[in-house]
Design a protein around this motif. Structure first.
Motif, PDB file in Angstrom:
ATOM      1  N   UNK A 173       0.826  -1.209   0.000  1.00  0.00           N
ATOM      2  CA  UNK A 173       0.000   0.000   0.000  1.00  0.00           C
ATOM      3  C   UNK A 173       0.859   1.258   0.000  1.00  0.00           C
ATOM      4  N   UNK A 174       1.947   1.229   0.760  1.00  0.00           N
ATOM      5  CA  UNK A 174       2.833   2.397   0.799  1.00  0.00           C
ATOM      6  C   UNK A 174       3.474   2.627  -0.567  1.00  0.00           C
ATOM      7  N   UNK A 175       3.926   1.552  -1.206  1.00  0.00           N
ATOM      8  CA  UNK A 175       4.571   1.668  -2.508  1.00  0.00           C
ATOM      9  C   UNK A 175       3.615   2.224  -3.555  1.00  0.00           C
ATOM     10  N   UNK A 176       2.424   1.646  -3.643  1.00  0.00           N
ATOM     11  CA  UNK A 176       1.516   2.067  -4.698  1.00  0.00           C
ATOM     12  C   UNK A 176       0.816   3.382  -4.356  1.00  0.00           C
ATOM     13  N   UNK A 177       0.686   3.691  -3.083  1.00  0.00           N
ATOM     14  CA  UNK A 177       0.208   5.018  -2.726  1.00  0.00           C
ATOM     15  C   UNK A 177       1.174   6.081  -3.225  1.00  0.00           C
ATOM     16  N   UNK A 178       2.463   5.839  -3.013  1.00  0.00           N
ATOM     17  CA  UNK A 178       3.486   6.762  -3.521  1.00  0.00           C
ATOM     18  C   UNK A 178       3.477   6.796  -5.044  1.00  0.00           C
ATOM     19  N   UNK A 179       3.424   5.626  -5.682  1.00  0.00           N
ATOM     20  CA  UNK A 179       3.467   5.561  -7.138  1.00  0.00           C
ATOM     21  C   UNK A 179       2.297   6.296  -7.780  1.00  0.00           C
ATOM     22  N   UNK A 180       1.108   6.075  -7.246  1.00  0.00           N
ATOM     23  CA  UNK A 180      -0.069   6.723  -7.813  1.00  0.00           C
ATOM     24  C   UNK A 180       0.056   8.247  -7.716  1.00  0.00           C
ATOM     25  N   UNK A 235      12.111   9.678  -4.575  1.00  0.00           N
ATOM     26  CA  UNK A 235      11.013   9.225  -3.730  1.00  0.00           C
ATOM     27  C   UNK A 235      11.203   7.798  -3.267  1.00  0.00           C
ATOM     28  N   UNK A 236      11.694   6.942  -4.158  1.00  0.00           N
ATOM     29  CA  UNK A 236      11.939   5.543  -3.790  1.00  0.00           C
ATOM     30  C   UNK A 236      13.063   5.436  -2.766  1.00  0.00           C
ATOM     31  N   UNK A 237      14.087   6.273  -2.907  1.00  0.00           N
ATOM     32  CA  UNK A 237      15.170   6.275  -1.909  1.00  0.00           C
ATOM     33  C   UNK A 237      14.595   6.533  -0.514  1.00  0.00           C
ATOM     34  N   UNK A 238      13.737   7.532  -0.422  1.00  0.00           N
ATOM     35  CA  UNK A 238      13.142   7.896   0.869  1.00  0.00           C
ATOM     36  C   UNK A 238      12.231   6.779   1.371  1.00  0.00           C
ATOM     37  N   UNK A 239      11.373   6.267   0.479  1.00  0.00           N
ATOM     38  CA  UNK A 239      10.414   5.228   0.873  1.00  0.00           C
ATOM     39  C   UNK A 239      11.127   3.959   1.327  1.00  0.00           C
ATOM     40  N   UNK A 240      12.077   3.487   0.534  1.00  0.00           N
ATOM     41  CA  UNK A 240      12.747   2.229   0.859  1.00  0.00           C
ATOM     42  C   UNK A 240      13.628   2.364   2.093  1.00  0.00           C
TER      43      UNK A 240
END
Length: 218
Positions: free
Chosen positions: A131-138, A193-198
């Protein structure tokens, strides 16, 4: 039929897709098409499945961070290639209860859950990560595709963005970011954004490779 429907959406829009236009594109009687899709909603379900079939998820990748980054890049690639389908990809599946959605829309979720549980995340944590990944992606995709330069011929970034219309003396921080806003790079922004999320997921979630493996009870 679905490929022809996707071509119409890519070329024009979702709103311009109809059984009549699809029949014309295929050289078929539109009534015949109802044997394959009972209505436009069913047709759109098929288009979403067709696009998501191209989303590659390797559930056996031992590096879950690498795989999530790869999935995110792949999703962005599909969205940029088919921008008129973005609203479908993000909102159309949500119009239907989970268990009643087309199976093709659920397979990426299942494969990502498999990837993460293989990495020793609990199934609940795996769902939160999805959910976190696809929330960010969307959110990222919507931002990227809606970035508009008002006057691209201008040499001043403030003028290109139309920021000269803002009240004088207000929004100083926003004005100072005019160059960064005008030079928006979707691919680079995705990576940041992925750097921060991961990094956040690695810090807060317990999994193999993120924190020491917890001892298992025999």
């Amino acid at each position: 039929m679905l490929r022809a429907a996707l071509e119409i959406i890519d070329r024009e829009s979702v709103d311009r897709l109809s059984m009549r236009r699809l029949g014309e594109a295929l050289g078929r009687d539109p009534m015949v098409l109802y044997r394959h899709a009972v209505n436009k909603a069913a047709l759109l379900d098929g288009v979403v499945e067709l696009v998501l079939e191209q989303l590659t998820v390797d559930a056996t990748d031992p590096d879950w961070r690498h795989q999530l980054r790869s999935i995110a890049r792949d999703f962005r690639r599909l969205a940029v290639a088919h921008p008129n389908t973005v609203a479908l990809l993000i909102t159309h599946p949500l119009d239907t209860p989970l268990a009643l959605r087309p199976l093709g829309t659920l397979r990426p979720l299942e494969h990502i859950l498999e990837l993460l549980t293989r990495a020793d995340f609990s199934s609940v944590d795996a769902l939160h990560i999805y959910r976190a990944l696809f929330g960010f992606l969307h959110g990222h995709i919507l931002n990227e595709l809606q970035e508009i330069i008002e006057r691209p011929e201008e040499t001043s970034d403030l003028l290109r963005l139309g920021m000269h219309r803002l009240p004088i003396g207000e929004f100083p921080l926003l004005r100072a970011l005019a160059t960064e806003l005008a030079d928006y790079d979707g691919a680079a922004e995705l990576e940041r954004g992925l750097d921060i999320l991961l990094a956040g997921l690695t810090t807060t979630m317990s999994a193999a490779g993120a924190r020491p493996r917890r001892e298992r009870r025999s």
